[in-house]
Design a protein around this motif. Sequence first.
Motif, PDB file in Angstrom:
ATOM      1  N   LYS A 166       0.782  -1.112  -0.028  1.00  0.00           N
ATOM      2  CA  LYS A 166      -0.109  -0.063   0.106  1.00  0.00           C
ATOM      3  C   LYS A 166       0.786   1.128  -0.098  1.00  0.00           C
ATOM      4  N   VAL A 167       0.542   2.174  -0.694  1.00  0.00           N
ATOM      5  CA  VAL A 167       1.200   3.630  -0.827  1.00  0.00           C
ATOM      6  C   VAL A 167       0.391   4.600  -0.249  1.00  0.00           C
ATOM      7  N   TYR A 168       1.031   5.584   0.360  1.00  0.00           N
ATOM      8  CA  TYR A 168       0.057   6.728   0.823  1.00  0.00           C
ATOM      9  C   TYR A 168       1.142   8.007   0.453  1.00  0.00           C
ATOM     10  N   VAL A 169       0.484   8.900  -0.077  1.00  0.00           N
ATOM     11  CA  VAL A 169       1.225  10.415  -0.192  1.00  0.00           C
ATOM     12  C   VAL A 169       0.266  11.118   0.966  1.00  0.00           C
ATOM     13  N   GLY A 170       0.993  11.822   1.758  1.00  0.00           N
ATOM     14  CA  GLY A 170       0.154  12.597   2.563  1.00  0.00           C
ATOM     15  C   GLY A 170       0.836  13.664   3.452  1.00  0.00           C
ATOM     16  N   LEU A 171       0.364  14.377   4.303  1.00  0.00           N
ATOM     17  CA  LEU A 171       1.063  15.354   5.364  1.00  0.00           C
ATOM     18  C   LEU A 171       1.364  14.780   6.615  1.00  0.00           C
ATOM     19  N   VAL A 172       2.476  14.597   7.164  1.00  0.00           N
ATOM     20  CA  VAL A 172       2.771  14.315   8.746  1.00  0.00           C
ATOM     21  C   VAL A 172       2.067  15.164   9.568  1.00  0.00           C
ATOM     22  N   ILE A 190      -0.790  10.674   9.782  1.00  0.00           N
ATOM     23  CA  ILE A 190      -0.649  11.349   8.257  1.00  0.00           C
ATOM     24  C   ILE A 190      -2.060  11.740   7.800  1.00  0.00           C
ATOM     25  N   VAL A 191      -2.261  12.712   7.309  1.00  0.00           N
ATOM     26  CA  VAL A 191      -3.434  13.218   6.371  1.00  0.00           C
ATOM     27  C   VAL A 191      -3.248  12.895   5.108  1.00  0.00           C
ATOM     28  N   PRO A 192      -3.890  11.796   4.398  1.00  0.00           N
ATOM     29  CA  PRO A 192      -3.689  11.392   3.191  1.00  0.00           C
ATOM     30  C   PRO A 192      -4.173  12.291   2.160  1.00  0.00           C
ATOM     31  N   LEU A 193      -3.483  12.449   1.307  1.00  0.00           N
ATOM     32  CA  LEU A 193      -3.609  13.211  -0.156  1.00  0.00           C
ATOM     33  C   LEU A 193      -3.982  12.418  -1.265  1.00  0.00           C
ATOM     34  N   MET A 194      -3.175  11.113  -1.482  1.00  0.00           N
ATOM     35  CA  MET A 194      -3.410  10.161  -2.337  1.00  0.00           C
ATOM     36  C   MET A 194      -3.031   8.956  -1.754  1.00  0.00           C
ATOM     37  N   SER A 195      -3.760   7.671  -2.239  1.00  0.00           N
ATOM     38  CA  SER A 195      -3.482   6.512  -1.888  1.00  0.00           C
ATOM     39  C   SER A 195      -3.422   5.567  -3.271  1.00  0.00           C
ATOM     40  N   GLY A 196      -2.593   4.331  -3.212  1.00  0.00           N
ATOM     41  CA  GLY A 196      -2.631   3.645  -4.044  1.00  0.00           C
ATOM     42  C   GLY A 196      -1.741   2.340  -3.763  1.00  0.00           C
ATOM     43  N   TYR A 197      -1.104   1.641  -4.571  1.00  0.00           N
ATOM     44  CA  TYR A 197      -0.592   0.512  -4.293  1.00  0.00           C
ATOM     45  C   TYR A 197       0.694   0.356  -5.416  1.00  0.00           C
ATOM     46  N   TYR A 211      -7.676  12.112  -2.841  1.00  0.00           N
ATOM     47  CA  TYR A 211      -8.225  12.884  -1.585  1.00  0.00           C
ATOM     48  C   TYR A 211      -8.502  14.157  -1.825  1.00  0.00           C
ATOM     49  N   ARG A 212      -7.486  14.914  -2.625  1.00  0.00           N
ATOM     50  CA  ARG A 212      -7.606  16.226  -2.826  1.00  0.00           C
ATOM     51  C   ARG A 212      -8.938  16.822  -3.604  1.00  0.00           C
ATOM     52  N   LEU A 213      -9.838  15.921  -4.112  1.00  0.00           N
ATOM     53  CA  LEU A 213     -10.844  15.851  -4.864  1.00  0.00           C
ATOM     54  C   LEU A 213     -12.006  16.255  -4.007  1.00  0.00           C
ATOM     55  N   LEU A 214     -11.803  15.678  -2.486  1.00  0.00           N
ATOM     56  CA  LEU A 214     -13.117  15.814  -1.807  1.00  0.00           C
ATOM     57  C   LEU A 214     -13.143  17.193  -1.318  1.00  0.00           C
ATOM     58  N   ASN A 215     -14.417  17.604  -0.823  1.00  0.00           N
ATOM     59  CA  ASN A 215     -14.466  19.156  -0.283  1.00  0.00           C
ATOM     60  C   ASN A 215     -13.841  18.981   1.119  1.00  0.00           C
ATOM     61  N   THR A 217     -14.724  19.762   4.235  1.00  0.00           N
ATOM     62  CA  THR A 217     -15.124  19.298   5.353  1.00  0.00           C
ATOM     63  C   THR A 217     -14.905  17.957   5.475  1.00  0.00           C
ATOM     64  N   SER A 218     -14.785  17.117   4.273  1.00  0.00           N
ATOM     65  CA  SER A 218     -14.418  15.756   4.350  1.00  0.00           C
ATOM     66  C   SER A 218     -12.796  15.582   4.349  1.00  0.00           C
ATOM     67  N   ARG A 219     -12.294  16.348   3.802  1.00  0.00           N
ATOM     68  CA  ARG A 219     -10.772  16.044   4.044  1.00  0.00           C
ATOM     69  C   ARG A 219     -10.307  16.343   5.352  1.00  0.00           C
ATOM     70  N   ASN A 220     -10.910  17.238   6.058  1.00  0.00           N
ATOM     71  CA  ASN A 220     -10.559  17.391   7.580  1.00  0.00           C
ATOM     72  C   ASN A 220     -10.732  16.188   8.494  1.00  0.00           C
ATOM     73  N   LYS A 221     -11.669  15.271   7.818  1.00  0.00           N
ATOM     74  CA  LYS A 221     -11.856  13.927   8.884  1.00  0.00           C
ATOM     75  C   LYS A 221     -10.901  12.883   8.432  1.00  0.00           C
ATOM     76  N   LEU A 222     -10.207  13.280   7.534  1.00  0.00           N
ATOM     77  CA  LEU A 222      -9.209  12.226   7.223  1.00  0.00           C
ATOM     78  C   LEU A 222      -8.058  12.003   7.975  1.00  0.00           C
ATOM     79  N   SER A 223      -7.929  10.926   8.301  1.00  0.00           N
ATOM     80  CA  SER A 223      -6.722  10.591   9.374  1.00  0.00           C
ATOM     81  C   SER A 223      -6.424   9.127   9.327  1.00  0.00           C
ATOM     82  N   ILE A 224      -4.897   8.831   9.188  1.00  0.00           N
ATOM     83  CA  ILE A 224      -4.426   7.638   8.896  1.00  0.00           C
ATOM     84  C   ILE A 224      -3.405   7.217   9.965  1.00  0.00           C
ATOM     85  N   ILE A 225      -3.276   6.467  10.737  1.00  0.00           N
ATOM     86  CA  ILE A 225      -2.027   5.912  11.897  1.00  0.00           C
ATOM     87  C   ILE A 225      -1.468   4.887  11.137  1.00  0.00           C
ATOM     88  N   VAL A 226       0.162   4.920  10.958  1.00  0.00           N
ATOM     89  CA  VAL A 226       0.719   4.023  10.479  1.00  0.00           C
ATOM     90  C   VAL A 226       1.853   3.709  11.268  1.00  0.00           C
TER      91      VAL A 226
END
Length: 276
Positions: A166-172, A190-197, A211-215, A217-226
Amino acid sequence: MFLFLVLPILGAGFYILFNNPYAFLKLHRYRGQLLYLRSIAHGLKILALTVILCVTANYYGPEQLLGYSINLEAYLTEVFSALNVGPAELVQQMVWFCLLSVTMMLTAFLWCKFIAWRLTRISRAYKLPATLFLKQEIVKDSPLDKLLFDALTSGDPVLLSLSSRKVYVGLVAGMGEPTEDEGMDQEVHIVPLMSGYRDTNTLNVHFEIDYRLLNQTSRNKLSIIVRQELIESASPFDFDVYREIRSHLKVKPTAKVRVSYQPDPERYTWTIGTER
């Protein structure tokens, strides 16, 4: 009697390890006997400083302050002599043991306060919170921690490749806090911006979700712990460089498989070939 100084030496050393910000952030690196040796090393430093202070105060300090006697050696000698604890030599040893023990703990306390004050001054000079300044000092030992910490402070995106492909591009957005048992290399938020494999054969990255295509409000709810132990590789990510590389990639034509069936009364044959 002075063999009992091992106890205040260990006590002062442990106090330094747990209350000196620089020492505490590296405490997780020490285990077993190494932890005791580090405690003894800090305690011996405090002991040396304490001996200098006690001898200087005893021989060069004033006898009275504001009309009151401050000669602790004479006062303790009088107390122990009144208690009949033993001969004069033993009394003198007990007096200096008490003076050194109390002064060592007081010196360790004041030393930690001085380090905390100095850290505050330095962090203000660098315009960084004290915790971030300390982390900046300890992440130098790990390239991965330094990369993630730099991304955290600068706000630049990073690309993380996990062991699951799994691959993530995001902000720490955060890193693990050092404790007595673990360092900063625990989790990364991280707050993801894009994801793939990553492709199994070519290991090329294929992004599926932007994930940048989301509004907002939805982007503020994104959160991933790795868990950092799951990260196989990490690198800074630049969208301009990514688009430039993608524009120069050549897509290989896909080969089509052709299967022909030729029935025969006695046997069956298949012919397998490829066509482009």
